[in-house]
Design a protein around this motif. Sequence first.
Motif, PDB file in Angstrom:
ATOM      1  N   ILE A  37       1.390  -1.516  -0.217  1.00 53.12           N
ATOM      2  CA  ILE A  37      -0.238  -0.017   0.253  1.00 53.12           C
ATOM      3  C   ILE A  37       1.071   1.560  -0.011  1.00 53.12           C
ATOM      4  N   LEU A  38       1.928   1.108   0.675  1.00 55.40           N
ATOM      5  CA  LEU A  38       2.770   2.308   1.151  1.00 55.40           C
ATOM      6  C   LEU A  38       3.712   2.558  -0.547  1.00 55.40           C
ATOM      7  N   TYR A  39       3.779   1.389  -0.661  1.00 51.50           N
ATOM      8  CA  TYR A  39       4.531   1.747  -2.659  1.00 51.50           C
ATOM      9  C   TYR A  39       3.925   2.473  -3.764  1.00 51.50           C
ATOM     10  N   LEU A  40       2.149   1.636  -3.486  1.00 50.98           N
ATOM     11  CA  LEU A  40       1.378   2.321  -4.066  1.00 50.98           C
ATOM     12  C   LEU A  40       0.853   4.032  -3.763  1.00 50.98           C
ATOM     13  N   LEU A  41       1.177   4.244  -2.961  1.00 55.09           N
ATOM     14  CA  LEU A  41       0.658   5.501  -2.346  1.00 55.09           C
ATOM     15  C   LEU A  41       2.366   6.655  -3.014  1.00 55.09           C
ATOM     16  N   PHE A  42       3.573   5.892  -2.534  1.00 50.26           N
ATOM     17  CA  PHE A  42       4.561   6.325  -3.056  1.00 50.26           C
ATOM     18  C   PHE A  42       4.489   7.064  -4.695  1.00 50.26           C
ATOM     19  N   ASP A  43       4.314   5.859  -5.212  1.00 48.34           N
ATOM     20  CA  ASP A  43       4.112   5.550  -7.339  1.00 48.34           C
ATOM     21  C   ASP A  43       2.985   7.038  -7.476  1.00 48.34           C
ATOM     22  N   ASN A  44       2.037   7.190  -6.876  1.00 48.43           N
ATOM     23  CA  ASN A  44       0.783   8.064  -7.082  1.00 48.43           C
ATOM     24  C   ASN A  44       0.880   9.398  -7.073  1.00 48.43           C
ATOM     25  N   ASP A  45       2.659   9.870  -6.183  1.00 52.31           N
ATOM     26  CA  ASP A  45       2.514  10.871  -6.005  1.00 52.31           C
ATOM     27  C   ASP A  45       1.864  10.899  -4.875  1.00 52.31           C
ATOM     28  N   GLN A  46       1.704  10.470  -4.180  1.00 51.79           N
ATOM     29  CA  GLN A  46       0.406  10.718  -2.560  1.00 51.79           C
ATOM     30  C   GLN A  46       1.336  11.332  -1.619  1.00 51.79           C
ATOM     31  N   PHE A  47       2.805  11.368  -1.212  1.00 50.06           N
ATOM     32  CA  PHE A  47       3.812  12.249  -0.602  1.00 50.06           C
ATOM     33  C   PHE A  47       4.853  12.485  -1.232  1.00 50.06           C
ATOM     34  N   THR A  48       4.390  13.582  -1.948  1.00 48.68           N
ATOM     35  CA  THR A  48       4.694  14.987  -2.617  1.00 48.68           C
ATOM     36  C   THR A  48       4.703  16.286  -1.400  1.00 48.68           C
ATOM     37  N   SER A  49       5.387  17.132  -1.628  1.00 51.08           N
ATOM     38  CA  SER A  49       5.410  18.140  -0.577  1.00 51.08           C
ATOM     39  C   SER A  49       4.326  19.016  -1.310  1.00 51.08           C
ATOM     40  N   THR A  50       3.500  19.154  -2.304  1.00 52.86           N
ATOM     41  CA  THR A  50       2.215  19.959  -3.221  1.00 52.86           C
ATOM     42  C   THR A  50       1.209  19.227  -2.347  1.00 52.86           C
ATOM     43  N   LYS A  51       0.869  18.194  -2.387  1.00 48.48           N
ATOM     44  CA  LYS A  51      -0.269  17.546  -1.598  1.00 48.48           C
ATOM     45  C   LYS A  51      -0.202  18.053  -0.276  1.00 48.48           C
ATOM     46  N   ILE A 222     -10.707  21.010   1.607  1.00 44.89           N
ATOM     47  CA  ILE A 222      -9.568  20.792   1.493  1.00 44.89           C
ATOM     48  C   ILE A 222      -9.052  19.877   0.077  1.00 44.89           C
ATOM     49  N   ALA A 223      -9.433  18.544  -0.209  1.00 47.49           N
ATOM     50  CA  ALA A 223      -9.215  18.204  -1.210  1.00 47.49           C
ATOM     51  C   ALA A 223      -9.533  17.729  -2.406  1.00 47.49           C
ATOM     52  N   SER A 224     -10.589  18.946  -3.151  1.00 43.96           N
ATOM     53  CA  SER A 224     -11.357  19.247  -4.265  1.00 43.96           C
ATOM     54  C   SER A 224     -10.316  20.365  -4.680  1.00 43.96           C
ATOM     55  N   ASN A 225      -9.442  20.580  -4.179  1.00 43.21           N
ATOM     56  CA  ASN A 225      -8.877  22.321  -4.833  1.00 43.21           C
ATOM     57  C   ASN A 225      -7.624  21.521  -5.545  1.00 43.21           C
ATOM     58  N   LEU A 226      -7.567  22.088  -6.426  1.00 37.28           N
ATOM     59  CA  LEU A 226      -6.594  21.837  -7.483  1.00 37.28           C
ATOM     60  C   LEU A 226      -5.744  22.684  -7.447  1.00 37.28           C
ATOM     61  N   ASP A 227      -6.062  23.845  -6.757  1.00 32.27           N
ATOM     62  CA  ASP A 227      -3.704  24.406  -6.502  1.00 32.27           C
ATOM     63  C   ASP A 227      -3.251  23.342  -5.745  1.00 32.27           C
ATOM     64  N   TYR A 228      -3.582  22.634  -4.688  1.00 32.86           N
ATOM     65  CA  TYR A 228      -2.928  21.917  -4.151  1.00 32.86           C
ATOM     66  C   TYR A 228      -2.642  20.238  -4.723  1.00 32.86           C
ATOM     67  N   ASP A 229      -3.498  20.303  -5.971  1.00 30.54           N
ATOM     68  CA  ASP A 229      -3.374  18.896  -7.091  1.00 30.54           C
ATOM     69  C   ASP A 229      -4.560  17.975  -6.411  1.00 30.54           C
ATOM     70  N   LEU A 230      -5.372  18.142  -6.026  1.00 32.16           N
ATOM     71  CA  LEU A 230      -6.502  17.509  -4.815  1.00 32.16           C
ATOM     72  C   LEU A 230      -5.955  16.294  -4.142  1.00 32.16           C
ATOM     73  N   PRO A 231      -5.308  16.731  -3.138  1.00 32.44           N
ATOM     74  CA  PRO A 231      -4.919  15.729  -2.109  1.00 32.44           C
ATOM     75  C   PRO A 231      -6.356  14.778  -1.758  1.00 32.44           C
ATOM     76  N   PHE A 232      -6.445  13.924  -1.966  1.00 29.10           N
ATOM     77  CA  PHE A 232      -7.762  13.377  -1.474  1.00 29.10           C
ATOM     78  C   PHE A 232      -6.813  12.576  -0.172  1.00 29.10           C
ATOM     79  N   ILE A 233      -5.789  11.609  -0.508  1.00 27.11           N
ATOM     80  CA  ILE A 233      -5.423  10.760   0.399  1.00 27.11           C
ATOM     81  C   ILE A 233      -5.015  11.394   1.381  1.00 27.11           C
ATOM     82  N   PRO A 234      -3.994  12.838   1.177  1.00 25.12           N
ATOM     83  CA  PRO A 234      -3.687  13.707   2.340  1.00 25.12           C
ATOM     84  C   PRO A 234      -4.718  14.337   3.499  1.00 25.12           C
TER      85      PRO A 234
END
Length: 285
Positions: A37-51, A222-234
């Motif tokens: 699960i962590l690999y999938l989250l990292f692979d989908n860029d869910q831990f980037t600083s933008t999100k 927050i999750a639907s904000n396009l300015d932060y690249d849709l940070p749904f998972i965070p």
Amino acid sequence: MTQSTALYDIPGPHARRRHLLYGLASTVVILALAGWILYLLFDNDQFTSTKWSPFLYEGIQELLLRGLGNTLKAFAYAAVLSLALGAVLATGRLSEHRALRWVATVLVEFFRAMPVLVMIFFIFVALKVQPLPALVAGLTLYNGSVLAEVFRTGIHAVARGQGEAAYALGMRKTQVMTYVLVPQAVRAMLPAIISQLVVALKDTSLGYLITYEEFLHAGKLIASNLDYDLPFIPVVMVISPIYIGMCMLLSWFATWVARRERRSPKTKAVDVAPAEPGTLLPGPQ
């Protein structure tokens, strides 16, 4: 002299090794699943600083805190009113008057069968009620009807002889319920009551469907904000532990109350010495 008994065969050396292997295999599977699960989250860029950057802004933090406060406010109102409504409906179902029992039974069965969301929408749309009262009313009607059955079942769970003995002493029904049956039933009902309050706490999240600005509504903004690249998972990873923590806090509170009740002198059995022959019992002569 104490005697120990076993309800199952004590495992031998082979069984203990087998159980150890099962435990290790289960641990490896769980760790592998978590790693995947962590690999999938990292692979989908869910831990980037933008999100994750939105949570650093004071405005976002205030939005989340305001939503959390609104959630707790709705839950507090719904919990108190649900307990009160449950007590009233349970009293009606336990009444000696047939008409009152019938009315209470119809109300309990109707509100238990109705979906919570349907009741909330009906109150909000058809009756044109504000979001907070509509949410609290829907939660109160559903959870109050469920708690009514919990209270009624708890009263019936008390040994029948307790009530009969109280009536034999000349106590009225109100006194029997208040001083004999309810105090004993509360300890048995407490886990079910807390479980239903946890349900009420989680169902406050339905408020976002009627534009009530509760915790989940704030997270949705927050999750639907396009300015932060849709940070749904965070957002989910921030909100979910808070919901879980509040539910665990309720469970801990129930455990604390139950332990306190067991230690209370009022709930301990009192040893009464047998009366001497010819001793008169207190009361009118």
